[in-house]
Design an enzyme around this catalytic site. Structure first.
Site, mmCIF file in Angstrom:
data_model
loop_
_atom_site.group_PDB
_atom_site.id
_atom_site.type_symbol
_atom_site.label_atom_id
_atom_site.label_comp_id
_atom_site.label_asym_id
_atom_site.label_seq_id
_atom_site.Cartn_x
_atom_site.Cartn_y
_atom_site.Cartn_z
ATOM 1 N N PRO A 117 0.789 -1.235 0.000
ATOM 2 C CA PRO A 117 0.000 0.000 0.000
ATOM 3 C C PRO A 117 0.823 1.290 0.000
ATOM 4 O O PRO A 117 0.255 2.355 0.186
ATOM 5 C CB PRO A 117 -0.790 -0.122 1.301
ATOM 6 C CG PRO A 117 0.145 -0.830 2.226
ATOM 7 C CD PRO A 117 0.910 -1.803 1.362
ATOM 8 N N CYS A 237 8.621 -10.541 5.254
ATOM 9 C CA CYS A 237 8.242 -10.508 6.665
ATOM 10 C C CYS A 237 7.965 -11.939 7.127
ATOM 11 O O CYS A 237 7.018 -12.179 7.859
ATOM 12 C CB CYS A 237 7.046 -9.589 6.892
ATOM 13 S SG CYS A 237 5.595 -10.006 5.926
#
Lengths: 308, 152
Positions: A117, A237
């Protein structure tokens, strides 16, 4: 309901960490709220003063002077958030642009391959002081709405948005100076933010080979798009070595890539591992970095800095 | 899809910013103007890439239709350079404005602005764009940006 860490998770990852108890207990602790100041619009001094006046206690992050943590979860309801003077972002998510800070100073063309985003895109722009051009690319058209929103909110003027599968991204004559690929991954490192991840971990684990396959294609493609001497940061991640060291090793076996040693003063980084499930990796892989949640009170993360 | 902005549209927008708000042209010299459908004007980087075609560039700064309408995101970035046609709000009204409400202000609060699009401020902070008609401030903050603020 208190989340429980599955035995298979403990068995799989316990052997990789220096302190199993500290690691597993850290996964069950809530992350502090974190944000960075957006220097395109505001200065740290002004923000610190405003937050002090609000009575919100901030702690400056030792390894990044523009980043702060707070136990007050209402920081999203501040005027500074509305105005885009601060950007609420996980600390580990700030790392890929941070380790590119030097390279970004004179970069003309930068590609953010999986940009939505836009947390990292807007941080790249901040380090570039809105100079040069960032190509913020994402395959998912729906997520581009969030990317556009954040680019506009932060006053990022040097980014353009493209909507393409990175694997089919056309070569630019002259190549890119800097490329960031923060790839889609199994997200195991985000358990502290999203404890329900533990409940679906066994299913998520089955998806690791599929993610790794996609990531291998992404990293090789990104390397091919770099100009000679250019710099690529690969990040995830997740904790899974197949998606981290395994992917970087895949690149080293197929392209003349070199790795840069990553150094973030005041942050504890752990070198990448050299063996996993009977597979041995190139010794250069030790230059990659693992960020364990219990070392810096963050999510889990992985970084590799690749030079062409 | 965006394209380079026509010189006419670019002049139209720059002249409007200068005449209505006193925003100087030179502030945009490091960037380029781009156009898209529905009269949208973007301010973005000087250089693009040939392929793939960009979806947008930089930020949407204005829409050209019967009138030129600046965006809230533009004002939040360039509001500090506005010299006229701005309306200052009290803390209570700023909270209501950011929540999305239209406002009815006292005459002394709108005396420095004429009817049309205005910059709305709170203290030194540029909050966004609104349409002023008499003493009425019509809220133009895009819905996804609206917040119910605790701290301001």
């Amino acid at each position: 309901m208190k989340p429980i860490i599955p035995d298979q998770f403990k068995e799989r990852y316990g052997k990789l960490v220096d302190d199993q108890d500290a690691f597993f207990s850290s996964l069950l602790q809530q992350l502090p709220k974190s944000f960075r100041i957006n220097p395109l619009k505001a200065s740290p001094k002004t923000i610190e003063k405003r937050f002090k006046d609000y009575g919100i206690v901030l702690k400056q992050v030792p390894w990044y002077s523009d980043a702060f943590v707070s136990k007050n979860y209402a920081i999203g309801n501040t005027l500074e958030n509305f105005l885009g003077y601060i950007y609420i972002q996980e600390l580990t998510s700030m790392l890929p642009p941070l380790i590119l800070k030097t390279e970004l100073q004179n970069a003309e063309f930068v590609l953010d391959g999986c940009a939505a985003p836009g947390s990292k895109t807007t941080q790249l722009a901040a380090f570039m002081e809105n100079r040069g051009t960032i190509i913020a690319n994402d395959i998912n058209y729906n997520r581009i709405r969030a990317l556009k929103f954040n680019i506009e909110k932060t006053g990022t003027l040097n980014a353009i948005i493209t909507n393409l599968d990175l694997r089919f991204f056309p070569k630019r004559e002259g190549g890119f100076d800097v490329i960031l690929v923060d790839v889609p991954c199994s997200s195991e490192g985000t358990i502290r933010k999203n404890p329900t991840m533990l409940l679906k971990w066994l299913n998520q684990k089955k998806r690791i080979p599929g993610y790794a396959n996609l990531q291998q294609q992404f990293i090789v493609k990104a390397f091919d798009l770099l100009k000679p001497g250019g710099c690529l940061v690969y990040s995830t991640c997740t904790i899974a070595p197949e998606e981290n060291e395994g992917v970087v090793n895949w690149l080293l076996e197929r392209r003349p890539a070199k790795l840069d040693q990553i150094n973030i003063p005041e942050m504890k980084l752990t070198p990448g591992i050299l063996e996993w499930n009977g597979e041995e990796y190139n010794p250069e892989i030790r230059k990659t970095s693992r960020i364990w949640p219990h070392h810096n009170d963050t999510d889990g993360f992985f970084l590799a800095k690749v030079r062409k | 899809m965006i394209t380079k902005c026509s010189p006419q549209d670019q002049s139209l927008v720059l002249d409007y910013f200068k005449e209505r708000f006193g925003i100087e042209r030179h502030l945009f010299k490091d960037f380029s103007f781009y156009g898209a459908s529905k009269g949208r004007i973007f301010l973005g980087p000087k250089s693009l890439i040939d392929k793939p075609k960009p979806v947008t560039a930089g930020i949407l700064i204005a829409r050209i239709s019967r009138f030129i309408k600046p965006t809230t995101n533009f004002f939040q970035l360039y509001g500090k350079f506005v010299k006229k046609n701005s309306v200052s709000l009290t803390r209570e009204n700023a909270t209501r404005f950011i929540r999305g409400e239209d406002l009815e202000l006292s005459a002394d609060k709108t005396s420095n602005a004429s009817d049309g699009y205005v910059l709305v401020t709170y203290l030194d902070f540029p909050l966004g764009c609104s349409l002023l008609k008499g003493n009425r401030v019509k809220n133009m903050i895009p819905r996804p940006k609206l917040l119910d603020l605790e701290f301001l």
